[in-house]
Design a protein around this motif. Structure first.
Motif, PDB file in Angstrom:
ATOM      1  N   ARG A  32      20.262 -32.902  17.956  1.00 43.70           N
ATOM      2  CA  ARG A  32      21.915 -32.827  17.533  1.00 43.70           C
ATOM      3  C   ARG A  32      22.212 -32.785  19.330  1.00 43.70           C
ATOM      4  O   ARG A  32      23.166 -33.837  19.270  1.00 43.70           O
ATOM      5  CB  ARG A  32      22.366 -31.581  16.870  1.00 43.70           C
ATOM      6  N   THR A  33      21.772 -32.626  19.938  1.00 37.98           N
ATOM      7  CA  THR A  33      21.828 -32.606  21.921  1.00 37.98           C
ATOM      8  C   THR A  33      22.187 -34.150  21.987  1.00 37.98           C
ATOM      9  O   THR A  33      22.936 -34.511  22.360  1.00 37.98           O
ATOM     10  CB  THR A  33      20.782 -31.894  22.524  1.00 37.98           C
ATOM     11  N   THR A  39      18.758 -30.831  11.003  1.00 37.08           N
ATOM     12  CA  THR A  39      18.192 -29.420  11.446  1.00 37.08           C
ATOM     13  C   THR A  39      17.500 -28.705  13.490  1.00 37.08           C
ATOM     14  O   THR A  39      17.311 -27.408  13.663  1.00 37.08           O
ATOM     15  CB  THR A  39      16.987 -28.996  10.156  1.00 37.08           C
ATOM     16  N   GLU A  40      17.579 -30.163  13.645  1.00 35.79           N
ATOM     17  CA  GLU A  40      16.719 -29.414  15.666  1.00 35.79           C
ATOM     18  C   GLU A  40      17.957 -29.899  16.220  1.00 35.79           C
ATOM     19  O   GLU A  40      18.473 -30.858  16.324  1.00 35.79           O
ATOM     20  CB  GLU A  40      15.480 -31.178  15.561  1.00 35.79           C
ATOM     21  N   ASN A  41      17.736 -28.929  16.551  1.00 35.79           N
ATOM     22  CA  ASN A  41      18.979 -28.608  18.212  1.00 35.79           C
ATOM     23  C   ASN A  41      18.640 -29.859  19.312  1.00 35.79           C
ATOM     24  O   ASN A  41      19.573 -30.369  19.316  1.00 35.79           O
ATOM     25  CB  ASN A  41      18.538 -26.938  18.964  1.00 35.79           C
ATOM     26  N   ARG A  42      17.443 -30.246  19.447  1.00 33.53           N
ATOM     27  CA  ARG A  42      17.577 -31.019  20.485  1.00 33.53           C
ATOM     28  C   ARG A  42      17.464 -32.626  20.236  1.00 33.53           C
ATOM     29  O   ARG A  42      18.488 -33.974  20.624  1.00 33.53           O
ATOM     30  CB  ARG A  42      15.773 -31.129  20.782  1.00 33.53           C
TER      31      ARG A  42
END
Length: 243
Positions: free
Chosen positions: A236-237, A231-234
């Motif tokens: 996933r990146t 749920t966190e962009n960081r």
């Protein structure tokens, strides 16, 4: 088994840990992932007080401490709840593989020499190194040294085993044997926290994953959730960079 609340640690003006909170159940295996400098190793070292936190509450088993008011007696007692496996092995170079295990049993835990030797030999056999009992670290491969380190960590029958990047100093062909050993320990209902950059290993062996950045646990969850439905962009990146 582990409860951490409001854990903070500064190094001069650098905030290594910032209001860290989590709990881990008995027999749970948690892998801590994240970029370099995110506070992963500081977190593990704070749990066995190799690094003294500035503030926060730590509890392992039935022992609870307040970081702001630690005494030497509390530190010694709390450290006995955990064992640490280090990135660079930290074996005594002037001691044999067996002595690296028995010394801590005899001189720190008061185990009789014969019992310590018997326990040490059984653990060396468990990690596949009974034939290296009389060998010194300089004559052992990196993978063998790390297996001795793991046997030493197991010898004191800790509540929790902390592993700080246990394969990062190993050659690729040796790394797999140590990862396989750690995976076998995960099947023995041991409580473990593992800082690792081995994403596939973390996914396979862990009950939960913590993703850290800038001294905080940004996200935590089961491996499938972290790796496929974060749920966190960081997060996933970060994981995309390892894909």
């Amino acid at each position: 088994m582990i409860t951490v609340s409001g854990l903070n640690k500064h190094f001069n003006h650098f905030k290594a840990l910032s209001e860290v909170n989590f709990s881990i159940k008995r027999s749970e295996v948690v892998s801590v992932i994240g970029p370099s400098g995110s506070g992963k190793s500081t977190l593990l070292r704070s749990l066995n007080l190799l690094v003294k936190p500035d503030s926060g509450t730590l509890q392992i088993g039935n022992q609870q401490i307040q970081a702001e008011s630690l005494t030497r007696k509390q530190i010694a007692s709390f450290r006995r709840q955990t064992s640490m496996v280090f990135q660079h092995y930290n074996l005594f170079k002037n001691k044999t593989a067996l002595e690296n295990i028995t010394e801590i049993l005899i001189y720190t835990h008061g185990v009789k020499k014969n019992e310590a030797k018997e326990r040490g030999m059984a653990l060396l056999a468990q990690v596949g190194l009974a034939h290296k009992a009389d060998a010194y670290p300089a004559t052992l491969s990196g993978g063998q040294q790390q297996r001795v380190g793991i046997a030493r960590a197991l010898s004191v029958e800790p509540q929790v085993i902390l592993l700080d990047e246990p394969t990062s100093s190993l050659d690729p062909e040796i790394r797999r044997e140590v990862l396989n050993l750690i995976a076998s320990l995960a099947d023995k209902n041991l409580t473990m926290m593992i800082v690792t950059h081995e994403m596939s290993f973390a996914r396979d062996v862990s009950d939960r994953i913590f993703f850290m950045e800038q001294g905080k646990i940004i996200e935590q969850g089961k491996p499938n959730q972290i790796f496929t439905a974060s749920t966190e962009n960081r997060t996933r990146t970060f994981l995309h960079d390892f894909a």
